[in-house]
Design a protein around this motif. Structure first.
Motif, PDB file in Angstrom:
ATOM      1  N   VAL B 126       9.894  36.604  -6.497  1.00 20.18           N
ATOM      2  CA  VAL B 126       9.805  36.583  -5.033  1.00 20.18           C
ATOM      3  C   VAL B 126       8.405  37.077  -4.631  1.00 20.18           C
ATOM      4  N   LYS B 129       5.250  39.856  -0.188  1.00 20.55           N
ATOM      5  CA  LYS B 129       5.553  40.196   1.198  1.00 20.55           C
ATOM      6  C   LYS B 129       7.068  40.129   1.435  1.00 20.55           C
ATOM      7  N   ARG B 130       7.627  39.000   1.015  1.00 25.25           N
ATOM      8  CA  ARG B 130       9.062  38.780   1.184  1.00 25.25           C
ATOM      9  C   ARG B 130       9.850  39.841   0.420  1.00 25.25           C
ATOM     10  N   ARG B 131       9.325  40.224  -0.740  1.00 27.25           N
ATOM     11  CA  ARG B 131       9.972  41.192  -1.607  1.00 27.25           C
ATOM     12  C   ARG B 131      10.066  42.546  -0.919  1.00 27.25           C
ATOM     13  N   GLU B 133       9.894  43.178   2.284  1.00 29.43           N
ATOM     14  CA  GLU B 133      10.815  43.101   3.421  1.00 29.43           C
ATOM     15  C   GLU B 133      12.250  43.231   2.936  1.00 29.43           C
ATOM     16  N   ARG B 134      12.550  42.467   1.885  1.00 26.36           N
ATOM     17  CA  ARG B 134      13.918  42.406   1.394  1.00 26.36           C
ATOM     18  C   ARG B 134      14.372  43.767   0.852  1.00 26.36           C
TER      19      ARG B 134
END
Ligand SMILES: Nc1ncnc2c1ncn2[C@@H]1O[C@H](COP(=O)(O)OP(=O)(O)O)[C@@H](O)[C@H]1O
Ligand SMILES: [Mg+2]
Lengths: 409, 241
Positions: B126, B129-131, B133-134
Motif C-alpha cells: 500500500v 500516504k494511504r498506509r 491514513e489507514r
C-alpha cells in the motif's frame, strides 16, 4: 519499495540496539585486528630494511675503468667514460631496474665562518635518498628533483660533518656555507645510522649536492661511479648483467670485461633477509587469516543468535503476509549496511592508531605501521561475507518454516 | 459427503473446509490434533469456537489462517484452494484475506503501535500516504488514537490487544480470526475486547473467535464446539443451552 525496505531497516536497527551494536562491534574488531597486524608488519619490515641497510637498500655500485680485453677491433687499456646520458639510457632500457643514479665525487674545501674544512663531496640524484638510505633528520630534506633540474646550490650534510662544522648546539638547516668557493645552503642533515661498509667515505663524513650542480661547479662530464637498485635482491645478477650489456653495446666494451666496468653487488647480504621477510610476511598473512576466522566466527555467532532471536519476529511478519523475498532482502540489506558501518569504523580506528603511533617514538624499534587499503578492504569484505552467509542461511531456514512454528520460538 | 458440501457451497461462502486432518509428527509420537473437520463460514457470520483445552481449536484456527498446512483435506478460502499455493501466494492470502488476533498479541515489541499496524500494509504494497491514513484510521477505530506512538511495552494488555485488532483490520480482510483474544487479559479489559468484536460483528464483519466466555459465545451467531479433534456441535447460538 526500496524506500520501504530502508525504512523498515532503520526501524529494525533502532529496535535491536544491542544486536546492532554487537554485530558492528564484531566487524570493527576483526577489521582493526587484521589491518593493524598487517600494518605493523609492513612498518616493521620497512624499519628492518632501514636499519640493516647502512650502505644502501639492496644496491649495486659500478665503477668504470680500463678495458682489459680487445673488443670489436678496439684495443685493450681503453678508458670507459660514462656520461649522464648513458645513465639515462640504462634507466630507460634495462628491465627490472627499480632506481639508478650517477655519482660524481671529489674533495672540496668547505668554509663556514672563519674556518675551513676539507670534505668529500658527492654529486648525486634524488634516488640516493632511498637507495643509499640517506634519511634526513627531522626538519631537513634530501636533494630533490627540482634541485637537480635547476642546478640549485643546496647541500646535504653527513651528521659528523654537520657536528664538526656547526657544533652540537646549532641547527645547520638554512645556513649558508662556501663549498669549493661557491655559496651553498644546507637543506638537510643525515640522521645517524649504522654503516658497516662503504666506498669513498662513510656517509656521516660526506656531503651531498645535486649531480647537475656538481657538474656545473667542476666542469666534470663523466661519472665517478653509479648506483643502481634491482627490483628485488633475488634479481640482482640478471639486472647487473643487463646493465653491463646495455653499456657494453653503447660504449663498445665486452660486457664480461670485469675491469671495463666493475660492479659491486651488495645484495648478497640481503638475500637471506629477503627470504626471511617472505617467511615473515607469510607468517603475518597466516596470523591475519586466523584473526579473520576468529573475527568471522564472532560475527557469525552474533548473527546466529540474532536469527534465533528473530525467528519469532520472522514468524509474525510471515503471519502478516510478508513474502520470503522481503524478509531475506531485508536481512541482506541489514548485513550489508552493518558491515559497511563496521568496516568504516574499523578503518578509521586503524588509521587513527597509525597516525598517532609515530608520536610514541618507537619508530627505531618497530617502525611506523602502514595500512594497506587493499588488505583492509579484503578484511571488511570477508567479514561481511561471513556475516552474510551466517545470517542469510539461518534466516532462510526461518522463513521456510510455517509461520506458526516460527512464532512459537 | 465432502464433495456434496463443496458442491453445495453458497456464493457467500468465505471458508470451506472438507475432511481436514492435522497430524503433528514430533518424531516419537504422532498427535492427531484434527480428525476430519468439515466447516464452512459465510460472509458476515460471527462464529464462536468452543471446546476444552487440547481439543484442537488453535490447530483449526492456524489452518484457517493459512499459518499452517493440513495433513489431509481440502481448504478453500474465498473460492481459492489453498493446497498447492506457492509460499508467496500463501503470504498474499494471509495478507489480504485474513486478519489474525492472537492470545499472546504477537506485536513486535520494539516499534510503536502505529508501526505495528502499518506492517501488513507495507507487505501489501500500500502506498505510503494511504498506509498512514489507514493505520491511523483503524487505531482510532479501536480507541487508541491517542496512543499511536507508544511502544507495546508502554501499553496495558487490553491496549496491546486493541493494537493487534487494529493490525488485523488494517488490510480490510475477508475474515478476522481470533484465538482466545481475552485469554491473557483481566476481566475488565477482556470485556472491552469482546465489546470490540461484537461491534465488528454488528458492522457485518466475518469473525471466527475461539473463546471460553460462554456469555460472548451466546451473543455470537453460531457456536461450533470441538472435542478431541472433531466438531461435535455446530448450531445457531440461540439454540445453545
Ligand atoms: N506444534 C505441536 N506439536 C505437537 N503437538 C501439538 C502441537 N500443537 C498442538 N499440539 C497438540 O495438538 C492437540 C491440539 O492442540 P491445540 O490445537 O493447541 O488445542 P487447543 O487450542 O484447543 O487447546 C493437543 O494435544 C496438543 O498437544
Ligand atoms: Mg489453544
Amino acid at each position: 519499495m526500496l524506500k520501504d525496505a530502508i525504512r523498515q531497516l532503520a526501524r529494525d536497527l533502532r529496535s535491536q540496539k544491542l544486536r546492532t551494536f554487537l554485530t558492528v562491534f564484531g566487524i570493527v574488531w576483526g577489521t582493526v585486528a587484521v589491518t593493524l597486524l598487517l600494518a605493523f608488519g609492513t612498518g616493521l619490515k620497512r624499519q628492518m630494511i632501514k636499519t640493516t641497510a647502512g650502505l644502501g637498500d639492496r644496491i649495486c655500485i659500478a665503477w668504470p675503468g680500463l678495458t682489459s680485453v680487445p673488443w670489436q677491433g678496439l684495443g685493450k687499456g681503453r678508458r670507459i667514460r660514462i656520461t649522464e646520458e648513458d645513465i639515462q639510457v640504462v634507466r630507460v632500457r634495462v628491465e627490472g631496474l627499480k632506481a639508478i643514479s650517477s655519482e660524481y665525487s671529489d674533495s672540496f674545501k668547505l668554509n663556514y665562518g672563519t674556518k675551513t674544512y676539507p670534505v668529500d663531496t658527492a654529486g648525486v640524484g634524488p634516488e640516493f635518498e632511498q637507495m643509499r638510505n640517506l634519511v634526513p633528520e627531522a626538519g631537513g630534506r634530501f636533494i630533490n628533483p627540482i634541485d637537480v633540474e635547476q642546478q640549485r646550490r643546496v647541500l646535504f650534510l653527513g651528521n659528523k660533518v654537520a657536528e664538526t662544522v656547526f657544533g652540537k648546539g646549532t641547527d645547520p638547516i638554512g645556513k649558508s656555507v662556501l663549498l669549493a668557493g661557491s655559496p651553498f645552503t644546507v637543506v638537510g642533515v643525515l640522521k645517524k645510522k649504522q654503516q658497516d661498509s662503504s666506498y669513498n667515505s662513510r656517509d656521516a663524513d660526506q656531503t651531498f649536492i645535486p649531480g647537475s650542480t656538481f657538474r656545473a661547479l667542476t666542469g666534470k662530464k663523466y661519472v665517478s661511479n653509479f648506483v643502481f637498485q634491482p627490483a628485488t635482491a633475488l634479481e640482482s645478477k640478471g639486472v647487473s648483467a643487463r646493465v653491463l650489456e646495455s653499456l657494453g653495446n653503447r660504449l663498445k666494451f665486452d660486457p664480461k670485461d670485469k675491469e671495463a666496468l666493475s660492479v659491486w653487488d651488495t645484495t648478497e647480504q640481503f638475500k637471506f633477509f629477503e627470504v626471511f621477510m617472505l617467511a615473515f610476511t607469510l607468517f603475518l598473512g597466516i596470523m591475519g587469516c586466523l584473526t579473520l576466522v576468529v573475527g568471522g566466527i564472532g560475527v557469525s555467532n552474533i548473527m546466529n543468535v540474532v536469527v534465533e532471536e528473530r525467528t519469532k519476529e520472522i514468524g509474525i511478519k510471515m503471519a502478516l503476509g510478508a513474502r520470503q523475498g522481503s524478509i531475506l532482502g531485508q536481512f541482506l540489506l541489514e548485513t550489508l549496511i552493518l558491515t559497511t558501518i563496521g568496516g568504516a569504523i574499523g578503518f578509521a580506528i586503524t588509521f587513527a592508531l597509525c597516525a598517532v603511533f609515530p608520536s610514541f617514538g618507537l619508530e627505531e624499534y618497530v617502525g611506523n605501521p602502514d595500512v594497506s587499503p587493499a588488505v583492509a578492504s579484503i578484511t571488511v569484505a570477508v567479514l561481511g561475507l561471513i556475516g552474510l552467509v551466517a545470517g542469510y542461511f539461518p534466516a532462510r531456514e526461518a522463513s521456510r518454516l510455517d509461520p506458526v512454528v516460527a512464532m512459537k520460538m | 459427503m465432502a464433495s456434496l458440501i463443496s458442491a453445495a457451497a453458497p456464493p457467500g461462502t468465505i471458508i470451506e473446509m472438507t475432511g481436514i486432518r492435522k497430524v503433528y509428527d514430533t518424531g516419537k509420537v504422532k498427535v492427531e490434533a484434527l480428525k476430519g473437520i468439515d466447516l464452512s463460514v459465510s460472509r458476515g457470520e460471527f462464529v464462536a469456537v468452543v471446546g476444552p483445552s487440547g481439543s484442537g481449536k488453535s490447530t483449526l484456527m492456524n489452518l484457517l489462517g493459512c499459518l499452517d498446512t493440513p495433513t489431509e483435506g481440502v481448504y478453500r478460502i474465498g473460492g481459492e484452494t489453498v493446497a498447492g499455493l506457492t509460499r508467496d501466494r500463501l503470504a498474499d492470502v494471509r495478507n489480504r484475506r485474513v486478519g489474525f488476533v492472537f492470545q499472546a498479541f504477537n506485536l513486535l515489541p520494539q516499534i510503536s503501535a502505529f508501526e505495528n499496524v502499518e506492517m501488513p500494509l507495507v507487505f501489501g504494497g500500500v502506498p505510503v500516504k494511504r498506509r498512514r491514513e489507514r493505520a491511523a484510521e483503524v487505531l482510532e477505530r479501536v480507541g487508541l488514537g491517542d496512543r499511536m506512538d507508544h511502544k507495546p511495552t508502554e501499553l496495558s494488555g487490553g491496549q496491546m490487544q486493541r493494537v493487534a485488532i487494529a493490525r488485523a483490520l488494517a488490510m480490510d480482510p475477508d475474515i478476522v480470526l481470533a484465538d482466545e483474544p481475552t485469554g491473557n487479559l483481566d476481566t475488565t479489559s477482556g470485556s472491552d475486547i469482546m465489546g470490540i468484536f461484537l461491534d465488528l460483528a454488528a458492522q457485518g464483519r466475518t469473525l471466527v473467535v475461539i473463546t471460553h466466555d460462554l456469555a460472548l459465545a451466546r451473543r455470537a451467531g453460531r457456536i461450533v464446539e470441538i472435542r478431541d479433534g472433531k466438531i461435535v456441535r455446530d448450531v445457531p447460538a440461540a439454540e445453545a443451552a
